[in-house]
Design an enzyme around this catalytic site. Sequence first.
Site, PDB file in Angstrom:
ATOM      1  N   CYS A 171     -18.806 103.821 160.346  1.00  0.00           N
ATOM      2  CA  CYS A 171     -19.293 103.450 161.670  1.00  0.00           C
ATOM      3  C   CYS A 171     -19.866 104.676 162.378  1.00  0.00           C
ATOM      4  CB  CYS A 171     -18.155 102.868 162.494  1.00  0.00           C
ATOM      5  SG  CYS A 171     -17.538 101.300 161.852  1.00  0.00           S
ATOM      6  N   CYS A 199      -7.873 103.646 156.163  1.00  0.00           N
ATOM      7  CA  CYS A 199      -8.039 102.289 156.682  1.00  0.00           C
ATOM      8  C   CYS A 199      -6.961 101.344 156.186  1.00  0.00           C
ATOM      9  CB  CYS A 199      -9.372 101.717 156.231  1.00  0.00           C
ATOM     10  SG  CYS A 199     -10.719 102.180 157.269  1.00  0.00           S
TER      11      CYS A 199
HETATM   12 FE1  SF4 Z   1     -15.462 101.340 162.729  1.00  0.00          FE
HETATM   13 FE2  SF4 Z   1     -12.828 101.713 162.347  1.00  0.00          FE
HETATM   14 FE3  SF4 Z   1     -14.233 103.228 164.085  1.00  0.00          FE
HETATM   15 FE4  SF4 Z   1     -13.706 100.653 164.628  1.00  0.00          FE
HETATM   16  S1  SF4 Z   1     -12.233 102.350 164.414  1.00  0.00           S
HETATM   17  S2  SF4 Z   1     -15.639 101.681 164.970  1.00  0.00           S
HETATM   18  S3  SF4 Z   1     -13.917  99.765 162.566  1.00  0.00           S
HETATM   19  S4  SF4 Z   1     -14.449 103.159 161.820  1.00  0.00           S
END
Ligand code: SF4
Length: 267
Positions: free
Chosen positions: A224, A252
């Site tokens: 992201c 994750c």
């Molecule tokens: Fe993406 Fe995880 Fe960041 Fe949310 S916390 S924006 S899903 S990388």
Amino acid sequence: MNHPHWPAQSRRKQTTIKAMTELSPPTDLSTWQQHTQGMSAEAILAWAVETFGDGLTFASSLGAEDQVVTDLIAQAELPISIFTLDTGRLFQETYELIQRTEERYGHRIRIMFPDRREIEEMVEKHGINLFRDSVEKRQLCCRLRKIHPLRRAFAGKRAWICGLRRDQSVTRAELQPVEWDAVNSLVKVSPLWDWSNDQVWAFVRERGVPYNPLHDKGFLSIGCASCTRAVQPGEDIRAGRWWWEEPEKKECGLHIVNGKVVRGGQD
Ligand code: SF4
């Protein structure tokens, strides 16, 4: 543009495998691990098709490794479905890469989106950039934007392919070509498990494989936009992700290797 599907399953030897998710490691796992040890990436992919049939899918993060896997699948015309996750927070360069990849290989990549209601509720409660507030909120965001869509994509599957390599980090040093993914209750196939970073990039350059231009700007692992940054030469690949957190909390929760949780293929 018309996007034909990968060659029909009927063009290859079919195995009639009931699409189901197993709850414990298959009894054949150790045999498969020994069998695939000396195989090339192409042979591992072909073996996976023969072994799992329609129960196999490829979760592409669109990173350089996964683009190599896509190229290998296309070259061999393997009937493997490919999907990726759109968290809603990706770089524009990533969206462009999806389109270039589809055009190069003439195949539509299935894109899994988060559940709109879950995201609206989360943002309403915690704010649009909640991931900066705490590890728990960052994990909540990852869970709703990545893990839930991933689970939907995995429904009815027995095995998935990912582009992990064992020299990517210390948590992946024990990676095997075939493993049991206890988090997702699926067999995980890593055809590039013993490839080096140099091998990946030599392949990309030689074959003209489409890749994310952010890699040329110091981004090693691209997820992201809000949670990814470029790293300095010599820094660990994970230094570019969730840099405001302690290293051991950065994953994750999509993979487990030797009992340790390591990062997901889609982040
Ligand atoms: Fe993406 Fe995880 Fe960041 Fe949310 S916390 S924006 S899903 S990388």
